[in-house]
Enzyme design. Structure first.
Site, PDB file in Angstrom:
ATOM      1  N   ASP A 153      -8.339  -9.657   4.003  1.00  0.00           N
ATOM      2  CA  ASP A 153      -7.179  -9.145   3.451  1.00  0.00           C
ATOM      3  C   ASP A 153      -6.685  -7.820   4.016  1.00  0.00           C
ATOM      4  O   ASP A 153      -7.420  -7.336   4.784  1.00  0.00           O
ATOM      5  CB  ASP A 153      -7.442  -8.696   1.865  1.00  0.00           C
ATOM      6  CG  ASP A 153      -7.867 -10.038   1.193  1.00  0.00           C
ATOM      7  OD1 ASP A 153      -7.754 -10.944   1.612  1.00  0.00           O
ATOM      8  OD2 ASP A 153      -7.893  -9.821  -0.250  1.00  0.00           O
ATOM      9  N   ASP A 154      -5.484  -7.428   3.705  1.00  0.00           N
ATOM     10  CA  ASP A 154      -4.680  -6.216   4.186  1.00  0.00           C
ATOM     11  C   ASP A 154      -4.169  -6.142   5.518  1.00  0.00           C
ATOM     12  O   ASP A 154      -3.671  -5.299   5.873  1.00  0.00           O
ATOM     13  CB  ASP A 154      -5.790  -5.151   3.726  1.00  0.00           C
ATOM     14  CG  ASP A 154      -6.062  -4.992   2.298  1.00  0.00           C
ATOM     15  OD1 ASP A 154      -5.446  -5.984   1.545  1.00  0.00           O
ATOM     16  OD2 ASP A 154      -6.697  -4.007   1.878  1.00  0.00           O
ATOM     17  N   HIS A 174      -0.340 -11.558   0.761  1.00  0.00           N
ATOM     18  CA  HIS A 174      -1.075 -10.724  -0.110  1.00  0.00           C
ATOM     19  C   HIS A 174      -0.063  -9.645  -0.839  1.00  0.00           C
ATOM     20  O   HIS A 174      -0.788  -8.469  -0.728  1.00  0.00           O
ATOM     21  CB  HIS A 174      -2.361 -10.015   0.693  1.00  0.00           C
ATOM     22  CG  HIS A 174      -3.453  -9.288  -0.121  1.00  0.00           C
ATOM     23  ND1 HIS A 174      -3.854  -9.535  -1.010  1.00  0.00           N
ATOM     24  CD2 HIS A 174      -3.910  -8.156   0.399  1.00  0.00           C
ATOM     25  CE1 HIS A 174      -4.720  -8.918  -1.337  1.00  0.00           C
ATOM     26  NE2 HIS A 174      -4.676  -7.769  -0.654  1.00  0.00           N
ATOM     27  N   HIS A 200       1.086  -4.128  -1.319  1.00  0.00           N
ATOM     28  CA  HIS A 200      -0.271  -3.945  -2.144  1.00  0.00           C
ATOM     29  C   HIS A 200      -0.184  -3.109  -3.421  1.00  0.00           C
ATOM     30  O   HIS A 200      -1.155  -2.451  -3.879  1.00  0.00           O
ATOM     31  CB  HIS A 200      -1.264  -3.145  -1.206  1.00  0.00           C
ATOM     32  CG  HIS A 200      -2.737  -3.671  -1.385  1.00  0.00           C
ATOM     33  ND1 HIS A 200      -3.501  -3.281  -2.320  1.00  0.00           N
ATOM     34  CD2 HIS A 200      -3.315  -4.516  -0.673  1.00  0.00           C
ATOM     35  CE1 HIS A 200      -4.856  -3.717  -2.391  1.00  0.00           C
ATOM     36  NE2 HIS A 200      -4.621  -4.857  -1.312  1.00  0.00           N
ATOM     37  N   HIS A 203     -11.919  -7.509   4.675  1.00  0.00           N
ATOM     38  CA  HIS A 203     -10.908  -6.845   4.965  1.00  0.00           C
ATOM     39  C   HIS A 203     -10.851  -6.953   6.590  1.00  0.00           C
ATOM     40  O   HIS A 203     -11.688  -6.191   7.165  1.00  0.00           O
ATOM     41  CB  HIS A 203     -10.739  -5.406   4.262  1.00  0.00           C
ATOM     42  CG  HIS A 203     -10.519  -5.786   2.819  1.00  0.00           C
ATOM     43  ND1 HIS A 203     -11.837  -5.957   2.126  1.00  0.00           N
ATOM     44  CD2 HIS A 203      -9.469  -5.900   1.929  1.00  0.00           C
ATOM     45  CE1 HIS A 203     -11.181  -6.025   0.894  1.00  0.00           C
ATOM     46  NE2 HIS A 203     -10.076  -5.878   0.686  1.00  0.00           N
TER      47      HIS A 203
END
Ligand code: ZN
Length: 470
Positions: free
Chosen positions: A278-279, A329, A333, A419
């Site tokens: 992720d991210d 995603h 955020h 991540h």
């Protein structure tokens, strides 16, 4: 003597040219034979209708009460008649949704089980004077096996703000001609005893084709779903009332090259685990992780933040080409349950748009930031992917610790959360892959994991692992 030699040379040259000509023309003939298989008329079950939005501004309506929920996007054109017509269709579907259930109450939290209406649309600008909108709707109704699906098509002259009927576009011979064109191929669906001419009302123009739609139960059994019949524009040229349309479709530029995806082969019968990151992306740790995946010939899912797309297009493209799953995603955020519906919708749609610009298609799945979801997040028009193994790599920033978490918790069907923005995570990935492989696992994307475990990857479900889908 000299003259004869020269004449001979000229003769040879002509002979050579003739040979060349023969070769070229036979090559052309072979190519034509090879590639002329494209049929002018195609009839099939429209399981998935490719999303095309060439015109209109995207508007959205999202609502969730303890009786119903809807998640709607529709186009606006700032044209009174056209906009009113589209809105009236949307409103009538919302009324239909409300009529499904007025007695039961459902929780509006993450375990919302009530009726849900999804609407999205395609829009096409195919002729100077004809644009088309296709509204796709789907009711997900509790305690029924099949969702009710369908399409409603509209055609209009955008400039004049004028809706166009079949009769205003085509002459009186058209319906008979179209029916005879598609009838043979439609018969694969075991048609009801109906006059097909009476059933032609949903049609759009796209990509030099007239596309006719027949909703479930309209001409054959509901189990056949939506049936789509495509006819080449060239074949129907003579039936336009307005000669301007003849052979005169607007050439729509194909926006992006199609990227060929590779993915590494998988044996369905053997255990598998999905790695997810992720991210990102970043042009350092993400690139290192891609190198490692490539070296070990495995794929993973990458949940990309919209805000990180710009500047990292090549990383995303490379990842996609390798066969990795590119997921959404959110844009930046935020925790989605705290947002207004409009802001939530923007987080999802804007990121889809940015990713599509790079890879040419919408992301396949969505992962909410912090794993935070409610009924509205669950109702997003994509599979919502969570995880069952949290490496807590963001907390420890310690590759040994990350590896330890995987070894302690990974099992058949797991989705492992990491991540791709930390070097410590990139440091851990190779050892994790080697260990998982030694344990007998194949390492795959979430999409591949579900596919090979025969789990439908669909927009109304939450995926924690292959063993836990809600
Ligand atoms: Zn995140």
């Amino acid at each position: 003597m000299k003259r004869i030699k020269r004449k001979l040379r000229v003769d040879r040259l002509i002979l050579l040219l003739l040979c060349l000509l023969l070769m070229v023309s036979s090559l052309i003939l072979i190519f034509k034979l090879l590639f002329s298989k494209k049929e002018p008329t195609v009839v099939e079950n429209a399981q998935t209708i490719e999303k095309v939005q060439e015109i209109g501004q995207n508007a959205s309506l999202i609502e969730m009460s303890d009786k119903f929920a809807y998640y709607i996007s529709y186009p606006k054109f700032n044209k009174t008649n056209i906009d009113n017509k589209i809105k009236s269709i949307v409103d009538s579907k919302i009324e239909e949704l409300k009529s499904y259930n007025s007695n039961n109450k459902y929780s509006t939290t993450s375990d919302y089980q009530g009726p849900i209406l999804y609407i999205n649309y395609n829009s096409y600008h195919s002729f100077k004077n004809i644009s088309s909108v296709l509204i796709n709707y789907e009711f997900s109704i509790p305690f029924t096996a099949n969702n009710e699906k369908g399409v409603i098509a509209l055609n209009f002259n955008l400039e004049k703000d004028e809706l166009l009927s079949f009769e205003s576009i085509f002459n009186p011979q058209a319906k008979t001609a179209f029916v005879s064109n598609i009838k043979d191929k439609l018969s694969q669906f075991q048609l009801f005893d109906v006059d097909l001419k009476d059933k032609i009302h949903d049609f759009v123009f796209s990509d030099n084709k007239l596309i006719l739609f027949f909703n479930p139960y309209e001409i054959s059994a509901g189990s056949n779903g939506i049936i789509k019949a495509e006819i080449d524009i060239e074949k129907i040229d003579d039936y336009f009332t307005n000669t301007q349309e003849k052979n005169n479709p607007i050439k729509i530029e194909k926006p992006k090259e199609t990227i060929n995806k590779n993915s590494f082969p998988i044996d369905s019968s053997k255990p598998m685990i999905a790695l997810s990151f992720d991210d990102g992306p970043t042009n350092s740790s993400t690139v290192r992780i891609l190198d490692i995946l490539e070296k070990h010939q495995v794929n993973a899912s990458f949940y990309v933040l919209g805000i990180n797309v710009e500047g990292n297009e090549e990383v995303i493209k490379r990842s996609f080409k390798m066969g990795n799953e590119i997921g959404n995603h959110s844009y930046d955020h935020k925790s989605l349950p705290s947002l207004s519906n409009e802001d939530l919708y923007y987080e999802v749609q804007e990121t889809n748009r940015l990713i599509k610009e790079v890879i040419g298609e919408n992301p396949k799945s969505f992962r909410p930031p912090y794993g935070a979801y409610n009924g509205i997040v669950k109702a997003i028009d994509m599979p919502v992917v969570l995880w069952d193994v949290d490496t807590e790599d963001w907390r420890s920033r310690d590759s040994e610790e990350i590896i330890k978490q995987v070894k302690a918790n990974a099992k058949q069907g797991s989705i492992i959360l990491m991540h791709d923005i930390y070097q410590s995570t990139a440091d851990a990935v190779e050892e994790i892959i080697i260990w998982l492989k030694n344990e007998g696992y194949q390492i795959v994307t979430v999409e591949t994991l579900m596919k090979h475990k025969n789990i439908e990857y669909t927009s109304d479900k939450l995926y924690f692992s292959a063993n836990n889908v809600e």
